[in-house]
Design a protein around this motif. Structure first.
Motif, PDB file in Angstrom:
ATOM      1  N   SER A   1       0.843  -1.210   0.000  1.00 17.52           N
ATOM      2  CA  SER A   1       0.000   0.000   0.000  1.00 17.52           C
ATOM      3  C   SER A   1       0.871   1.250   0.000  1.00 17.52           C
ATOM      4  O   SER A   1       0.576   2.224  -0.714  1.00 17.52           O
TER       5      SER A   1
ATOM      6  N   ASP B   1      -7.219  -4.940  -2.175  1.00 22.74           N
ATOM      7  CA  ASP B   1      -6.848  -5.821  -1.060  1.00 22.74           C
ATOM      8  C   ASP B   1      -8.073  -5.961  -0.150  1.00 22.74           C
ATOM      9  O   ASP B   1      -8.202  -5.279   0.870  1.00 22.74           O
TER      10      ASP B   1
ATOM     11  N   ARG C   1      -7.593  -6.657   3.657  1.00 25.19           N
ATOM     12  CA  ARG C   1      -6.943  -5.620   4.463  1.00 25.19           C
ATOM     13  C   ARG C   1      -6.871  -4.301   3.691  1.00 25.19           C
ATOM     14  O   ARG C   1      -5.788  -3.816   3.360  1.00 25.19           O
TER      15      ARG C   1
ATOM     16  N   SER D   1      -6.497  -0.584   2.838  1.00 26.05           N
ATOM     17  CA  SER D   1      -5.868   0.464   3.652  1.00 26.05           C
ATOM     18  C   SER D   1      -5.749   1.807   2.959  1.00 26.05           C
ATOM     19  O   SER D   1      -5.271   2.766   3.561  1.00 26.05           O
TER      20      SER D   1
ATOM     21  N   ASP E   1      -3.707  -1.838  -5.759  1.00 20.23           N
ATOM     22  CA  ASP E   1      -3.081  -2.270  -4.507  1.00 20.23           C
ATOM     23  C   ASP E   1      -3.674  -3.660  -4.226  1.00 20.23           C
ATOM     24  O   ASP E   1      -4.814  -3.789  -3.799  1.00 20.23           O
TER      25      ASP E   1
HETATM   26 MG   LIG Z   1      -1.827  -2.986   2.168  1.00 23.66          MG
END
Ligand SMILES: [Mg+2]
Ligand SMILES: Nc1ncnc2c1ncn2[C@@H]1O[C@H](COP(=O)(O)OP(=O)(O)OP(=O)(O)O)[C@@H](O)[C@H]1O
Length: 299
Positions: A125, A149, A152, A154, A230
């Protein structure tokens, strides 16, 4: 009261109710950006904020479609911004982006760039946002940064805004037009798409045929800009491999002193079916002063 008078009074009541409903709906839609803007004060808050954001129901009406990124906060987090002068990190990402940009429009889909790693926490990220910001600082390139993602996410926390409807809402068919989940920012050439509503089958959705079709749509519709994904880590998930097959370029972030050569070889072998150019960022290299991090690039 005559029958006609009764009918008129009933009609008036109904019209009154409808009017109240309509005005109620427009109230929730007209939300100022100010109300939506989160205040994030520390990294710890960011991480905690992530959980809260994930659990929060997301709906289309809540999409602001524009966010104001606090650029000085990003600088403090070590992230490149267009207004920042020459810094070491800006210089490193200038070197990293160059070969990616050279190839970006040479072949179909080369503008689709996936950032991944073998394992969690290697800096995907961090590198995605830095790369996106660095490219958005260029005169003639526009960037779309997509958080894929799903386990997770972010990007909202890193950039300091609340998660909104995004990728999952499109894959679930809740929102039909990609343009409706696209968020513009105060960095003129940067737009974003978040993961969106948390879903128990998020990983399956990401590896689904619907996602493949969406990637094709993205490649066509945004063929004039760089699209950065990402992505989830390759060795811990299966969906990143599916994504890899559709990408023009892959950037593998390798954390120094942590990821073994065996793991890197294993990841590269997973890309056998992908025609993408594969690039490596050797990240978090400690040099000189203890605790300082540097990212290096090999292609
Ligand atoms: Mg990440
Ligand atoms: N080159 C770097 N310099 C300084 N800090 C870094 C660098 N790369 C990553 N970090 C820090 O390391 C931590 C993990 O990075 P990041 O969240 O980008 O990893 P990730 O691979 O996306 O993790 P996850 O698998 O959880 O999504 C973050 O706190 C990030 O700020």
């Amino acid at each position: 009261m005559s029958i006609i008078e009764k009918a008129i009074s009933k009609l008036e009541k109904e019209v009154g109710n409808k009017a109240a409903k309509i005005s109620g709906r427009s109230k929730t839609r007209i939300k100022s950006n100010k109300e939506q803007k989160p205040v994030v004060t520390s990294r710890k808050d960011n991480l905690l904020g992530n959980v809260a954001v994930l659990n929060e129901p997301v709906n289309e009406a809540a999409n602001t479609n524009y966010i104001d990124i606090d650029l000085s906060r990003l600088n403090q987090l070590g992230i490149v911004t267009p207004t920042q002068g020459k810094t070491q990190i800006a210089e490193q990402f200038r070197i990293i982006k160059r070969p990616l940009l050279t190839k970006a429009f040479a072949k179909k889909n080369n503008n689709l760039i996936m950032i991944t790693s073998a394992l969690q926490g290697e800096g995907k990220s961090f590198c995605s946002v830095n790369l996106a910001m660095s490219i958005a600082s260029e005169m003639d390139h526009r960037v779309l940064l997509i958080d894929t993602d799903v386990a997770r996410p972010s990007i909202p926390n890193l950039l300091g805004f609340k998660s909104q409807a995004g990728l999952m809402d499109i894959l679930l068919g809740e929102i039909n037009d990609v343009g409706d989940v696209l968020i513009k920012t105060n960095v003129e050439k940067l737009s974003l798409i978040t993961v969106g509503t948390a879903h128990s089958h998020a990983t399956e959705l990401l590896a689904s045929q619907t996602m493949v079709l969406l990637l094709e749509e993205l490649a066509q519709r945004y063929n004039d800009r760089i699209v950065i994904f990402d992505a989830p880590p390759i060795l811990l998930t299966s969906e990143a491999r599916v994504l890899a097959e559709r990408m023009g370029q892959i950037v593998l972030v390798v954390e120094a002193e942590r990821t073994t050569q065996q793991a890197v070889n294993h990841v590269v072998s997973q890309f056998n079916h992908s025609k993408a150019n594969i690039n490596l960022i050797y990240n978090k290299v400690r040099t000189f002063a203890a605790g300082e991090y540097y990212g290096y690039y090999y292609s």
